[in-house]
Write an enzyme that holds these catalytic residues in place. Structure first.
Site, PDB file in Angstrom:
ATOM      1  N   ASP A  31      22.192 -11.740  11.206  1.00  0.00           N
ATOM      2  CA  ASP A  31      23.294 -11.708  10.232  1.00  0.00           C
ATOM      3  C   ASP A  31      24.376 -12.677  10.708  1.00  0.00           C
ATOM      4  O   ASP A  31      24.647 -12.770  11.909  1.00  0.00           O
ATOM      5  CB  ASP A  31      23.855 -10.286  10.131  1.00  0.00           C
ATOM      6  CG  ASP A  31      24.553 -10.040   8.794  1.00  0.00           C
ATOM      7  OD1 ASP A  31      24.066  -9.190   8.026  1.00  0.00           O
ATOM      8  OD2 ASP A  31      25.583 -10.697   8.525  1.00  0.00           O
ATOM      9  N   ASN A  32      24.997 -13.372   9.745  1.00  0.00           N
ATOM     10  CA  ASN A  32      26.095 -14.272  10.138  1.00  0.00           C
ATOM     11  C   ASN A  32      27.449 -13.558  10.083  1.00  0.00           C
ATOM     12  O   ASN A  32      28.479 -14.160  10.378  1.00  0.00           O
ATOM     13  CB  ASN A  32      26.123 -15.537   9.263  1.00  0.00           C
ATOM     14  CG  ASN A  32      26.392 -15.235   7.804  1.00  0.00           C
ATOM     15  OD1 ASN A  32      26.670 -14.092   7.435  1.00  0.00           O
ATOM     16  ND2 ASN A  32      26.305 -16.253   6.967  1.00  0.00           N
ATOM     17  N   ASP A  50      22.619 -17.973  11.374  1.00  0.00           N
ATOM     18  CA  ASP A  50      22.769 -18.339   9.967  1.00  0.00           C
ATOM     19  C   ASP A  50      21.501 -18.973   9.421  1.00  0.00           C
ATOM     20  O   ASP A  50      20.896 -19.840  10.069  1.00  0.00           O
ATOM     21  CB  ASP A  50      23.937 -19.334   9.847  1.00  0.00           C
ATOM     22  CG  ASP A  50      24.570 -19.261   8.484  1.00  0.00           C
ATOM     23  OD1 ASP A  50      23.823 -19.405   7.490  1.00  0.00           O
ATOM     24  OD2 ASP A  50      25.787 -19.052   8.415  1.00  0.00           O
ATOM     25  N   TYR A 140      23.732 -17.317 -10.126  1.00  0.00           N
ATOM     26  CA  TYR A 140      23.245 -16.308  -9.170  1.00  0.00           C
ATOM     27  C   TYR A 140      21.808 -15.907  -9.525  1.00  0.00           C
ATOM     28  O   TYR A 140      20.907 -15.955  -8.685  1.00  0.00           O
ATOM     29  CB  TYR A 140      24.170 -15.082  -9.172  1.00  0.00           C
ATOM     30  CG  TYR A 140      23.543 -13.873  -8.528  1.00  0.00           C
ATOM     31  CD1 TYR A 140      23.247 -13.871  -7.171  1.00  0.00           C
ATOM     32  CD2 TYR A 140      23.207 -12.752  -9.282  1.00  0.00           C
ATOM     33  CE1 TYR A 140      22.641 -12.767  -6.579  1.00  0.00           C
ATOM     34  CE2 TYR A 140      22.610 -11.650  -8.701  1.00  0.00           C
ATOM     35  CZ  TYR A 140      22.320 -11.664  -7.355  1.00  0.00           C
ATOM     36  OH  TYR A 140      21.710 -10.574  -6.781  1.00  0.00           O
ATOM     37  N   LYS A 144      17.968 -16.567  -7.555  1.00  0.00           N
ATOM     38  CA  LYS A 144      16.979 -15.530  -7.222  1.00  0.00           C
ATOM     39  C   LYS A 144      15.629 -15.830  -7.874  1.00  0.00           C
ATOM     40  O   LYS A 144      14.568 -15.627  -7.271  1.00  0.00           O
ATOM     41  CB  LYS A 144      17.498 -14.155  -7.660  1.00  0.00           C
ATOM     42  CG  LYS A 144      18.669 -13.651  -6.826  1.00  0.00           C
ATOM     43  CD  LYS A 144      18.199 -13.173  -5.444  1.00  0.00           C
ATOM     44  CE  LYS A 144      19.329 -12.619  -4.615  1.00  0.00           C
ATOM     45  NZ  LYS A 144      18.898 -12.027  -3.353  1.00  0.00           N
ATOM     46  N   ILE A 206      37.887  -0.274 -17.699  1.00  0.00           N
ATOM     47  CA  ILE A 206      36.546  -0.305 -18.320  1.00  0.00           C
ATOM     48  C   ILE A 206      36.403  -1.664 -18.989  1.00  0.00           C
ATOM     49  O   ILE A 206      37.202  -2.014 -19.873  1.00  0.00           O
ATOM     50  CB  ILE A 206      36.420   0.825 -19.370  1.00  0.00           C
ATOM     51  CG1 ILE A 206      36.538   2.201 -18.679  1.00  0.00           C
ATOM     52  CG2 ILE A 206      35.126   0.697 -20.151  1.00  0.00           C
ATOM     53  CD1 ILE A 206      36.650   3.373 -19.653  1.00  0.00           C
ATOM     54  N   ASP A 283      28.050  -9.782 -18.864  1.00  0.00           N
ATOM     55  CA  ASP A 283      27.532  -8.411 -18.723  1.00  0.00           C
ATOM     56  C   ASP A 283      26.626  -8.049 -19.891  1.00  0.00           C
ATOM     57  O   ASP A 283      27.099  -7.877 -21.014  1.00  0.00           O
ATOM     58  CB  ASP A 283      28.699  -7.404 -18.715  1.00  0.00           C
ATOM     59  CG  ASP A 283      29.256  -7.140 -17.335  1.00  0.00           C
ATOM     60  OD1 ASP A 283      28.568  -7.453 -16.344  1.00  0.00           O
ATOM     61  OD2 ASP A 283      30.380  -6.611 -17.255  1.00  0.00           O
TER      62      ASP A 283
END
Ligand code: UFG
Length: 330
Positions: A31-32, A50, A140, A144, A206, A283
């Protein structure tokens, strides 16, 4: 098995370390500490380094003698991925390729990857199964998906054995109360609502109540982090060279933002003021998993099936650790 847990000092990674230990494996953490917490993992198992630095990877794989890798290290803020995509492509995609290359050189073939429901983008229907099109709507999710594609090619060409686990909304804290969720700044719904219960925030906003859902707020599938991690261990143990599993990990139950806030009120006994704000960009209205494939393939079932149980476990951690690990880090 000796397992290198990359990003093992982070929220989900640290829970995976505990799950691996309980299952009789030997986890080591790389872990960095950019987002991870030193206090979240045993000091004698943590190696700082890293993914962006190939010599770090060579050193840690040689030192630990890892036979398999679980890869949790990633940047995962959707908004930031839009404004600073270079950071996301470098850390998530280039970092993972560095890791795969270091593994390939050493003939280490077992790889369990943290993928995400964000690879589905805005799904045409719900619940989502693995055959539905993967069309991410932000960088993002793109990173992936790019990694999933690279893994497919590495599986076919080089005989890697891979599990790409597509998580829905990870939530809750370890049943021991020793580790939990601590991001700074916090962006996730349940910790934010619990911070209101603790008096650390005045209210929760919300993000939109005009979605096409029964109460107008977004529906998500909240899966307990311990359940996620037991699925990771099961997947690791079932990897086969030249085969790639792609599995959704969720409970199959969707809860709206309003239902989550109500569950937090019930569990904590606090009023928890909520105000309605505008929608947050990107969203989707509803993300709920069909996890039948994971149930069948892994012989796995989530133990936490109600959102109240998940919230109660998070509340235990947040009450005992109102400032998280107290190191001011994500
Ligand atoms: N929400 C609010 N108010 C808040 C925070 C969240 O209403 O203050 C709502 C969101 O709009 C969403 C739901 O609560 O409808 C859940 O939001 P989270 O931010 O907790 O989780 P996301 O579904 O946005 O995020 C999950 C993962 C991320 C991943 C993302 C990709 O937690 O890591 O899916 O879609 F990047």
């Amino acid at each position: 098995m000796k397992v290198l847990v990359v990003g093992g000092a982070g929220y989900i990674g640290s829970h995976a370390v505990k799950a691996l230990e309980v299952a009789g494996h030997e986890p080591w953490v790389l872990d960095n500490l950019y987002q991870g917490h030193r206090a979240a993992v045993p000091a004698d198992r943590l190696i700082e380094g890293d993914l962006i630095n190939p010599p770090d990877l060579a050193a840690v794989l040689d030192k630990t003698g890892a036979e398999g890798v679980m890869h949790f290290a990633a940047l995962a803020l959707v908004g930031e991925s839009v404004t600073d995509p270079a950071k996301y492509y470098l850390n998530n995609v280039v970092g993972t390729l560095n890791l795969l290359e270091a593994m390939r050189e050493r003939k280490i073939w077992r790889f369990v990857f943290s993928s995400t429901c964000a690879t589905y983008g805005v799904p045409a229907s719900s619940p989502i199964d693995e055959s539905m099109p993967q069309v991410p709507i932000n960088p993002y999710g793109d990173t992936k998906l790019a990694i999933e594609k690279a893994l497919e090619a590495y599986t076919n060409a080089y005989g890697f054995g891979v599990a790409a686990l597509r998580y829905f909304n990870a939530a809750g804290a370890h049943h021991s109360g020793e580790i939990g969720e601590d991001h700074d700044p916090e962006s996730h719904l349940i910790p934010i609502v619990l911070q209101v219960a603790l008096g650390q925030r005045e209210n929760v906003t919300i993000f939109g109540d005009d979605y096409p859902t029964p109460d107008g707020t977004c529906i998500r599938d909240y899966i307990h982090v311990d359940d996620l991690c037991s699925a990771h261990v099961a997947a690791l143990e079932q990897l086969e060279p030249g085969k790639m599993m792609k599995l959704n990990l969720g409970t199959g139950n969707g809860f709206s933002v309003k239902e989550v806030i109500d569950a937090c009120r019930e569990v904590t006994g606090h009023v928890i003021p909520a105000v309605v704000g505008s929608r947050r960009e990107g969203d989707p209205a509803e993300l709920v998993a069909n996890s039948s494939k994971a149930f069948e393939t892994l012989g796995w079932r989530p133990k936490y099936t109600s959102v109240e149980q998940v919230v109660a476990s998070a509340w235990q951690w947040h009450q005992a650790n109102p400032n998280g690990y107290g190191d001011g880090k994500e």
